[in-house]
Design an enzyme around this catalytic site. Sequence first.
Site, PDB file in Angstrom:
ATOM      1  N   GLN A   1      87.429  12.405  43.170  1.00 21.79           N
ATOM      2  CA  GLN A   1      86.368  13.375  43.431  1.00 21.79           C
ATOM      3  C   GLN A   1      86.829  14.530  44.321  1.00 21.79           C
ATOM      4  O   GLN A   1      86.160  15.564  44.388  1.00 21.79           O
ATOM      5  CB  GLN A   1      85.150  12.691  44.066  1.00 21.79           C
TER       6      GLN A   1
ATOM      7  N   CYS B   1      75.535  11.178  41.848  1.00 23.69           N
ATOM      8  CA  CYS B   1      76.964  11.296  42.113  1.00 23.69           C
ATOM      9  C   CYS B   1      77.234  12.624  42.794  1.00 23.69           C
ATOM     10  O   CYS B   1      76.645  13.648  42.421  1.00 23.69           O
ATOM     11  CB  CYS B   1      77.727  11.203  40.793  1.00 23.69           C
ATOM     12  N   LEU B   2      78.105  12.599  43.780  1.00 23.03           N
ATOM     13  CA  LEU B   2      78.472  13.822  44.511  1.00 23.03           C
ATOM     14  C   LEU B   2      79.111  14.853  43.593  1.00 23.03           C
ATOM     15  O   LEU B   2      79.117  16.036  43.905  1.00 23.03           O
ATOM     16  CB  LEU B   2      79.463  13.479  45.632  1.00 23.03           C
TER      17      LEU B   2
ATOM     18  N   HIS C   1      80.463   1.748  40.760  1.00 21.08           N
ATOM     19  CA  HIS C   1      80.370   3.204  40.573  1.00 21.08           C
ATOM     20  C   HIS C   1      81.699   3.849  40.989  1.00 21.08           C
ATOM     21  O   HIS C   1      82.229   4.708  40.281  1.00 21.08           O
ATOM     22  CB  HIS C   1      79.202   3.744  41.414  1.00 21.08           C
ATOM     23  N   GLU C   2      82.242   3.427  42.136  1.00 22.45           N
ATOM     24  CA  GLU C   2      83.504   4.014  42.625  1.00 22.45           C
ATOM     25  C   GLU C   2      84.688   3.599  41.753  1.00 22.45           C
ATOM     26  O   GLU C   2      85.555   4.413  41.448  1.00 22.45           O
ATOM     27  CB  GLU C   2      83.759   3.616  44.085  1.00 22.45           C
TER      28      GLU C   2
ATOM     29  N   HIS D   1      85.085   5.721  38.833  1.00 24.83           N
ATOM     30  CA  HIS D   1      85.725   7.028  39.070  1.00 24.83           C
ATOM     31  C   HIS D   1      87.247   6.932  38.921  1.00 24.83           C
ATOM     32  O   HIS D   1      87.892   7.884  38.494  1.00 24.83           O
ATOM     33  CB  HIS D   1      85.394   7.557  40.468  1.00 24.83           C
TER      34      HIS D   1
ATOM     35  N   GLY E   1      79.460   6.299  49.038  1.00 23.27           N
ATOM     36  CA  GLY E   1      80.867   6.135  48.682  1.00 23.27           C
ATOM     37  C   GLY E   1      81.459   7.429  48.192  1.00 23.27           C
ATOM     38  O   GLY E   1      80.741   8.393  47.892  1.00 23.27           O
TER      39      GLY E   1
END
Length: 188
Positions: free
Chosen positions: A65, A110-111, A153-154, A157, A60
């Site tokens: 981000q 996480c990215l 998780h998304e 953000h 995702g």
Amino acid sequence: MILMKDIIREGHPTLRQKAQELQIPLSADDRKLGEELLQYVKNSQDDELMEKYDLRPGVGIAAPQINVSKRIFALHFDEQSGENLSLVAVNPKIVSHSVEKAYLSSGEGCLSVDRSVPGYVPRYARITVKGFDLDGKEFKMRLKGLPAIAFQHELDHLNGIMFYDHINPKDPFHEVENAVAIDRVTVE
Ligand code: SB7
Ligand code: NI
């Protein structure tokens, strides 16, 4: 096309902001943003494209981000993951959730985080979510397992929350009450 250089990392203030709701129907630009987010996650799970563009794999990605403080994210699980979910969620919400929790036994990554932060990240095991798709059509669905964890998780953000905010600082692998462990080799 979204590349690693477009992804902001922890410490950047946008990752700690509460993102803004989008107007429905979506503007052409917001729609394009959603398409790009989904394209990133798909490309990042394709061995060839991942290598060609030097992408870090992710199931995702959320707009904050890439430094766009808007309530939109994409999730994609390819068929071989055994899950069957590919979506762009606009103004997503959790409308109800289980009392039972779930966590990935391998923890989360996480990215936007270039280090590994070990520990259990307690999430709801099952959630009912609502949101809008890229056509401005409302959706409602139930999620469990890995998709439920990734959705949370998304969604975090969009609210300025990082996965490690949920890790027990004194004892990262402390048993999580009333929780099921989800075993995956790795999830990125
Ligand atoms: C582990 C990883 C993710 C979700 C749930 C468990 C997604 C990682 C990629 N992202 O940083 C997306 O925000
Ligand atoms: Ni993340």
